[in-house]
Scaffold this motif. Sequence first.
Motif, short mmCIF file in Angstrom:
data_model
loop_
_atom_site.label_atom_id
_atom_site.label_comp_id
_atom_site.label_asym_id
_atom_site.label_seq_id
_atom_site.Cartn_x
_atom_site.Cartn_y
_atom_site.Cartn_z
N SER A 3 -24.20 -20.76 -52.78
CA SER A 3 -23.72 -21.25 -51.63
C SER A 3 -22.53 -22.13 -51.76
O SER A 3 -22.55 -22.86 -52.65
CB SER A 3 -24.85 -21.59 -50.64
N PRO A 4 -21.65 -22.19 -50.97
CA PRO A 4 -20.42 -23.00 -50.89
C PRO A 4 -21.04 -24.57 -50.98
O PRO A 4 -20.47 -25.25 -51.79
CB PRO A 4 -19.66 -22.89 -49.71
N ALA A 5 -22.16 -24.86 -50.08
CA ALA A 5 -22.60 -26.15 -50.06
C ALA A 5 -23.05 -26.64 -51.56
O ALA A 5 -22.83 -27.72 -51.97
CB ALA A 5 -23.95 -26.29 -49.02
N ARG A 29 -20.59 -27.02 -54.25
CA ARG A 29 -19.63 -28.43 -53.98
C ARG A 29 -20.47 -29.59 -54.73
O ARG A 29 -20.08 -30.38 -55.33
CB ARG A 29 -19.28 -28.69 -52.41
N GLY A 54 -35.14 -21.07 -53.12
CA GLY A 54 -34.60 -20.33 -52.19
C GLY A 54 -35.21 -18.95 -52.29
O GLY A 54 -35.98 -18.57 -53.45
N ARG A 55 -34.64 -18.04 -51.58
CA ARG A 55 -34.88 -16.31 -51.76
C ARG A 55 -34.51 -16.00 -53.17
O ARG A 55 -33.43 -16.48 -53.56
CB ARG A 55 -34.32 -15.57 -50.81
N ARG A 79 -32.96 -18.51 -55.36
CA ARG A 79 -31.79 -19.16 -55.24
C ARG A 79 -31.70 -20.67 -54.97
O ARG A 79 -32.56 -21.13 -54.48
CB ARG A 79 -31.11 -18.50 -53.97
N THR A 124 -30.98 -24.06 -53.30
CA THR A 124 -30.33 -24.34 -51.93
C THR A 124 -29.98 -25.82 -51.72
O THR A 124 -30.04 -26.26 -52.99
CB THR A 124 -31.60 -24.27 -50.91
N ARG A 125 -29.17 -26.06 -51.00
CA ARG A 125 -28.67 -27.42 -51.04
C ARG A 125 -29.80 -28.59 -51.07
O ARG A 125 -29.67 -29.55 -51.78
CB ARG A 125 -27.93 -27.85 -49.78
N ARG A 126 -30.91 -28.33 -50.62
CA ARG A 126 -32.10 -29.30 -50.66
C ARG A 126 -32.52 -29.19 -52.12
O ARG A 126 -32.98 -30.24 -52.61
CB ARG A 126 -33.18 -28.76 -49.75
N PHE A 153 -16.81 -25.02 -44.82
CA PHE A 153 -16.94 -23.90 -45.89
C PHE A 153 -17.70 -24.62 -47.04
O PHE A 153 -18.95 -24.19 -47.38
CB PHE A 153 -15.81 -23.35 -46.56
N TRP A 154 -17.75 -25.77 -47.39
CA TRP A 154 -18.18 -26.31 -48.71
C TRP A 154 -19.69 -26.99 -48.22
O TRP A 154 -20.27 -27.61 -48.98
CB TRP A 154 -17.27 -27.24 -49.40
N ASP A 155 -19.88 -26.90 -46.87
CA ASP A 155 -21.35 -27.31 -46.43
C ASP A 155 -22.11 -26.18 -46.07
O ASP A 155 -23.42 -26.38 -45.64
CB ASP A 155 -21.11 -28.21 -45.13
N LEU A 156 -21.57 -25.11 -46.22
CA LEU A 156 -22.46 -23.78 -45.83
C LEU A 156 -23.61 -23.27 -46.84
O LEU A 156 -23.16 -23.41 -48.26
CB LEU A 156 -21.68 -22.57 -45.45
N GLU A 157 -24.50 -23.12 -46.54
CA GLU A 157 -25.66 -22.73 -47.36
C GLU A 157 -25.98 -21.23 -47.22
O GLU A 157 -26.77 -20.62 -48.13
CB GLU A 157 -26.98 -23.37 -47.19
N GLY A 158 -25.37 -20.39 -46.31
CA GLY A 158 -25.50 -19.00 -45.96
C GLY A 158 -24.38 -18.57 -45.09
O GLY A 158 -23.68 -19.49 -44.45
N ASP A 194 -33.72 -19.03 -46.17
CA ASP A 194 -34.38 -18.51 -47.61
C ASP A 194 -35.74 -18.31 -47.51
O ASP A 194 -36.38 -18.99 -46.49
CB ASP A 194 -33.85 -19.63 -48.63
#
Lengths: 405, 333, 325
Positions: free
Chosen positions: A119-121, A124, A140-141, A144, A146-148, C282-287, C325
């Motif tokens: 993902s973008p997050a 980054r 993640g699914r 995947r 995740t940010r966490r 955008f760069w904060d998005l996770e989905g 997720d």
Amino acid sequence: MKVLMPQLGETVNEGTIDTWHKKAGDEVTKDEILLDVETEKVAVEIPVPVSGILTRILVEAGETVDVGTVLAEISGPDDSPEDESDQQSPETASDVTQTETVAAQPAAAPAGKDGERLSPAVRRLIAEHDLDGSLIQGTGRNGRLTRRDVLSYLESRPADARVVESATDAKDERLPFNRIRRATAAHMVRSKSTSPHVLQTIEADFSAVDRLRLQKRNSWKEEHGFSLTYLPFVARAVCQAIGEFPRINASVDGDNLVVHSAINLAFAVDLNFEGLVAPVVRDAQELKVSAMAHRINDLVKLARNNKLSADDLSGGTYTLSNPGPFGTFFTAPIINQPQVAILSIDAIAKRPVVVEGPEGDSIGIRPVGVLAQSFDHRAFDGAYSAAFLNRLKSLLERQDWTLEF
Amino acid sequence: MNDKIQNLKQDTRLKLYRSMLECRQMEQRAYDLFMQNLVKGTSHLGLGQEAIAAGFGVAMRADDYTFCTYRGHNHTLVRGVSMTGILGELMGRDCGLMRGKGGSMHLTSVEHGVMGSYAIIGAHLPIAAGAAWSAQYRGTEQVAVCFFGDGTTNIGAFHEALNFSVVWSLPVVFVCENNLYMEYTPIGDVTAVANPAADRAAAYGLESILIDGNDVDVVYATACKALERARKGEGPSLIEALTYRHHGHSRADPGKYRPDEEVAMWKEQRDPISNYRARLLELGIAEADLVAIETETDELVDRATEEASNSPPPPVEIAMTDVWADGSSSWRN
Amino acid sequence: MAQLSYREAVAAGIAQELRRDSNVVFIGEDIASAGGVFKATVGLLEEFGPKRVRDCPISEQAIIGAAMGAAMTGLRPIAEIMFSDFLAVCWDIIANQIAKTRYMTNGQFSMPLVIRTANGAGSRFGAQHSQSVENWAMAIPGLKVVAPSTPADVKGLLAAAVRDPDPVLFFEQKSLYGTKGEVPEGDHVVPLGKAKVLRQGDDVTIVALAAMVPRAVKAAETLHSEHGISATVIDVRSLVPLDTTTIFESVSATGRLVTVEENPRLCGWGAELSSLVAEELFWDLEGPIVRVTTPHIPLPAADSMEDAVLPSVERIVDSVRRLAD
């Protein structure tokens, strides 16, 4: 006709545009140099695939994009809509065959992780902290990231890795990592967190090697145009020792140790302190010292001229590091993933040693060096490594090197 | 009515003459500037229709409200608005009444009671009613005067506004300038009644008022009466004033859809300004006085043209101002 | 605090402003003697008299035109359009006149008026009396757009709308008229352009408006209790000005945005919000950003069909689950 980011070597997933040699609107001829692409460790010239007009440049110099990304469009005289549809766009490619994408992942990537779809997050965070996403466990699914996941990975890193930023002051110079530095950094961190490293060292007497080197010194250089160093001897001895201890030449895949049949010997080449590459001598088990010396010399030249191909850099099964010329005593090397061991050849210097002779012990002057191997304790235990080192030592000290030329 | 007209004071007559003449000269200049491409976009001229604007302009109280249409240069000017500001707005200059943000079709000067020129047919009739309601509510005895064309009588807002104004007895005067053509089509071809406004007055319980809109004395007297009625709280009026535009509908429209004889008749026999000049001379006003007004008017138009031409274009930054009362155009917090 | 219904809060809000400022007037169809077709203005004629609370003919252009003329000349009118669908009848005056006059005249006018209107579905009135048209209003530069979801916000936002110097379209959601809630007594003003965070969660940000707000809250409860997904729920309250600060802060934290919109799909308010988030966060998005809306259809009348096409709690839950997720 679309110009795509090519797959420059089996394990390369993305590339950075270095230079466009043409601009939009230019007439281009097949096989002219269109652009330079830099991948993790190599710069490659991309030729014009078809003559025509370069209608659009879609990715500017300096940008990094995934393999398969459309970089430019060339309209040729025979460019018909049918051709267009034949050109599978990267979007449809990934939509249609997600499983293929996963299957095409390098073996090192954790299984089931959809590495192409961060993902973008997450992208980054990975970029900001110079992380290697493949080292982070995705929750993640389909595994995947995740940010966490990335945040908790960052949290769990050793404290000193995290305080770097706060230790800086205003007068400090900030040098942004270039591509090769970032790749190296990521690789090293990944290696250290993947493999439990154990360092073992052994001292070897290089008298036998030296005798041959001194004997060949002048004729070799005249004949071959480069010096005969210790490195091909050690390389040769390593290959011989691996023949007896094959698990040294292996990689870990999940719960399996994959023992490689061929020895693809990587050796570290410093690029004037501007980076490190490790080109690979393939099927090194088949090379005697002379041939080994030639192959090594060829690759060093390519490396220094930035002419290595992506395939020259991939597929290594064991690595030699050679800081010896700088006079180091011993070095604890970091394993070149996904290999399981690496050997550092440090300075070989004349030292007083106790020489056992028929008339009892005496002090002699001998060229002695320390060989230091880091190995992955997941793969085998210390005794195996030690036995390998012992065999390596004895091969270096006792074999008849004249047979190698 | 005739008594009233007979008894008009000389200075009122001169005011009416000057007012019409200023309109005529300014619009003639606007046309010239348009042909020189100094007025861009569009421009709807009221050449030939000056008597209606002038008659009302002179009759209205300073704090009364004017609501006019995109053909509103004259109605704006007669309230005392600067000619430089009007020509500047037409030319898109910084000195324009709205610094170029409105343009020819939206001339507005609140300080002169010109509450806007409205470019969507019919919209301003209910808005004028609203201003009249406000005056009624606040008890100020202000009157809203709303000018519109014959074509407007066929749009819904006309009927809504009339009914609403009568029901609420609002101080508003609706003035239909019937110049015989909606845009390019004769109004008679598309209207159920012969007199598009006057014949509809009865539907709202109003007196049917049909006047010669090219006789400024008649217009003035009619205006005074309607304004007085409104000010006294007796409710709205609907006036239909017959007139004719000397030019086409807009821009450089030559108006070829109209018979040549008809145009010639209105220009030569029923021109409000030359006829009024003749009447003033007949009434014994010295020609020198009229010539003085004419000279002053020419000078005024030349000066305004020069000032407007010398004004720079507005700074483009103001395109981003005044969407909201805080002066900004920001839509997010 | 008083317990009021949403419709009672309308009357309370208007009354508060009529009492406060003698320049405030209120007009509309059937609003005075009849107390409004939705009984949202009961008692106002009795308290304030026919001069300030005035019935109008069925003339939407006259009503809105009159409000504009009055606002230009010193009054602060509140005009009611019975059903928001009828805004189409007077849209010229709203979109071309009210919204643009300040700008076109280089700031010569202020336009302090409020257009109240009953918006949205749920009453089985069919396609011409059930639309959610807040996105029409949002598309016009120069209009402020508010849609409260609670009785307290009805009173508070109405007060802010009346006191605002710019024109405000105030959308009252028909299906909420009967809902009850605490409403502060005394002067109660909720500033325009402030979204309200109703619930804090880590996994996803659900942004909703008006009648969709209680559904979003309910969906968040289900997501939490049955699926272990913790959602932030934000009531946008005001589409223009849009409180991107509050919304962005939350989307940055959760990395996921779901909008719940009663308006039909195309160009609904959530589309604008999505584009802003895609561009700026955008760069904060996770989905992917997900929009839950009414489909792009005129609304059917029959209860079964109307219920099926409006965003339901279940649909919100499913959409969030697919995203998470």
